[in-house]
Every structure is written in C-alpha cells, then in structure tokens.
Design a protein around this motif. Structure first.
Motif, PDB file in Angstrom:
ATOM      1  N   GLU A 147      23.410  -3.827 -23.432  1.00  0.00           N
ATOM      2  CA  GLU A 147      23.323  -4.930 -22.473  1.00  0.00           C
ATOM      3  C   GLU A 147      22.304  -4.631 -21.376  1.00  0.00           C
ATOM      4  N   GLU A 148      22.277  -3.379 -20.937  1.00  0.00           N
ATOM      5  CA  GLU A 148      21.298  -2.968 -19.924  1.00  0.00           C
ATOM      6  C   GLU A 148      19.874  -3.091 -20.484  1.00  0.00           C
ATOM      7  N   LEU A 149      19.699  -2.678 -21.723  1.00  0.00           N
ATOM      8  CA  LEU A 149      18.406  -2.790 -22.387  1.00  0.00           C
ATOM      9  C   LEU A 149      17.985  -4.259 -22.480  1.00  0.00           C
ATOM     10  N   ASN A 150      18.921  -5.123 -22.864  1.00  0.00           N
ATOM     11  CA  ASN A 150      18.621  -6.555 -22.955  1.00  0.00           C
ATOM     12  C   ASN A 150      18.188  -7.128 -21.612  1.00  0.00           C
ATOM     13  N   GLU A 151      18.846  -6.714 -20.540  1.00  0.00           N
ATOM     14  CA  GLU A 151      18.480  -7.176 -19.198  1.00  0.00           C
ATOM     15  C   GLU A 151      17.060  -6.742 -18.839  1.00  0.00           C
ATOM     16  N   TYR A 152      16.737  -5.474 -19.104  1.00  0.00           N
ATOM     17  CA  TYR A 152      15.395  -4.975 -18.806  1.00  0.00           C
ATOM     18  C   TYR A 152      14.338  -5.701 -19.630  1.00  0.00           C
ATOM     19  N   GLU A 153      14.640  -5.954 -20.890  1.00  0.00           N
ATOM     20  CA  GLU A 153      13.672  -6.651 -21.737  1.00  0.00           C
ATOM     21  C   GLU A 153      13.449  -8.083 -21.261  1.00  0.00           C
ATOM     22  N   GLU A 154      14.509  -8.747 -20.776  1.00  0.00           N
ATOM     23  CA  GLU A 154      14.358 -10.087 -20.199  1.00  0.00           C
ATOM     24  C   GLU A 154      13.489 -10.034 -18.948  1.00  0.00           C
ATOM     25  N   MET A 155      13.706  -9.016 -18.114  1.00  0.00           N
ATOM     26  CA  MET A 155      12.904  -8.854 -16.903  1.00  0.00           C
ATOM     27  C   MET A 155      11.436  -8.625 -17.252  1.00  0.00           C
ATOM     28  N   ILE A 156      11.211  -7.816 -18.271  1.00  0.00           N
ATOM     29  CA  ILE A 156       9.837  -7.545 -18.715  1.00  0.00           C
ATOM     30  C   ILE A 156       9.166  -8.837 -19.143  1.00  0.00           C
ATOM     31  N   GLU A 157       9.863  -9.656 -19.932  1.00  0.00           N
ATOM     32  CA  GLU A 157       9.291 -10.920 -20.396  1.00  0.00           C
ATOM     33  C   GLU A 157       8.976 -11.849 -19.232  1.00  0.00           C
ATOM     34  N   GLU A 158       9.881 -11.911 -18.254  1.00  0.00           N
ATOM     35  CA  GLU A 158       9.641 -12.749 -17.072  1.00  0.00           C
ATOM     36  C   GLU A 158       8.414 -12.263 -16.311  1.00  0.00           C
ATOM     37  N   LEU A 159       8.298 -10.950 -16.141  1.00  0.00           N
ATOM     38  CA  LEU A 159       7.156 -10.392 -15.425  1.00  0.00           C
ATOM     39  C   LEU A 159       5.857 -10.590 -16.198  1.00  0.00           C
ATOM     40  N   LYS A 160       5.909 -10.480 -17.527  1.00  0.00           N
ATOM     41  CA  LYS A 160       4.724 -10.741 -18.348  1.00  0.00           C
ATOM     42  C   LYS A 160       4.282 -12.185 -18.188  1.00  0.00           C
ATOM     43  N   THR A 161       5.244 -13.100 -18.162  1.00  0.00           N
ATOM     44  CA  THR A 161       4.922 -14.512 -17.983  1.00  0.00           C
ATOM     45  C   THR A 161       4.258 -14.740 -16.635  1.00  0.00           C
ATOM     46  N   GLU A 162       4.797 -14.123 -15.595  1.00  0.00           N
ATOM     47  CA  GLU A 162       4.214 -14.240 -14.259  1.00  0.00           C
ATOM     48  C   GLU A 162       2.807 -13.653 -14.218  1.00  0.00           C
ATOM     49  N   ALA A 163       2.620 -12.490 -14.835  1.00  0.00           N
ATOM     50  CA  ALA A 163       1.298 -11.859 -14.881  1.00  0.00           C
ATOM     51  C   ALA A 163       0.311 -12.742 -15.634  1.00  0.00           C
ATOM     52  N   ASP A 164       0.746 -13.341 -16.739  1.00  0.00           N
ATOM     53  CA  ASP A 164      -0.122 -14.244 -17.508  1.00  0.00           C
ATOM     54  C   ASP A 164      -0.530 -15.458 -16.678  1.00  0.00           C
ATOM     55  N   THR A 165       0.399 -15.982 -15.880  1.00  0.00           N
ATOM     56  CA  THR A 165       0.098 -17.122 -15.021  1.00  0.00           C
ATOM     57  C   THR A 165      -0.972 -16.753 -14.001  1.00  0.00           C
ATOM     58  N   ILE A 166      -0.835 -15.587 -13.379  1.00  0.00           N
ATOM     59  CA  ILE A 166      -1.831 -15.119 -12.410  1.00  0.00           C
ATOM     60  C   ILE A 166      -3.172 -14.890 -13.096  1.00  0.00           C
ATOM     61  N   ARG A 167      -3.150 -14.255 -14.252  1.00  0.00           N
ATOM     62  CA  ARG A 167      -4.370 -13.989 -15.022  1.00  0.00           C
ATOM     63  C   ARG A 167      -5.078 -15.305 -15.363  1.00  0.00           C
TER      64      ARG A 167
END
Length: 92
Positions: free
Chosen positions: A11-31
C-alpha cells in the motif's frame, strides 16, 4: 515479514507510485508551457538566468526489424538470441 507488513509495504508503494505519477504530470505541464513559449518566440534555445533551455529537432535512423523479419526471416532467426529477465508486478 508478516502478511500484514507485506500489505502495508504494498500500500505504501502504491501511494508513492501515485505521487510519482502526479509529479510527472505536473512536470510535463511545466515542460509543455516552456515549449509553448519557445514556439511562440520561434526559438530552439533560450537563456533564462543561469539556465539555457534547448528544444531542438533530432533525426535518427532506426533499424526496421519487422520489415527485415518479413523479407529475411531465416537470417533474422539466425541472429536472434533469447534473453531472460525477471519482472516485478503487483496486482489486485
């Protein structure tokens, strides 16, 4: 590791992976906004303070294995080697 500990880890791994995806999306938006600005300025390179931003076209040649396999199937098989790896996955 107990079953409960394993579930907690998953469950902790799943939470981190969701956070990573959200941050990747944010980084892509800025890019994308930086790229849009570069398009508007018709620039492949911009300097912003200490940063130099480049967005350039790159040409590359790639080997078309699908076509090669169709035309030269026996030769393709002669030079194909099998490799082994391990895949990690978690499913519900």
């Amino acid at each position: 590791m107990t079953k409960a500990e394993m579930i907690k880890k998953i469950e902790e791994l799943n939470e981190y992976e969701e956070m990573i995806e959200e941050l990747k999306t944010e980084a892509d938006t800025i890019r994308d906004s930086i790229k849009a600005e570069m398009l508007e300025r018709e620039a492949e390179e911009l300097q912003a303070g200490q940063y130099i931003v480049r967005w350039t076209s790159v040409l590359s040649n790639r080997f078309d294995t699908t076509s090669f396999k169709k035309v030269y199937g026996a030769l393709y098989k002669a030079f194909t080697k099998q490799s082994a790896s391990r895949r990690f996955s978690i499913s519900c």
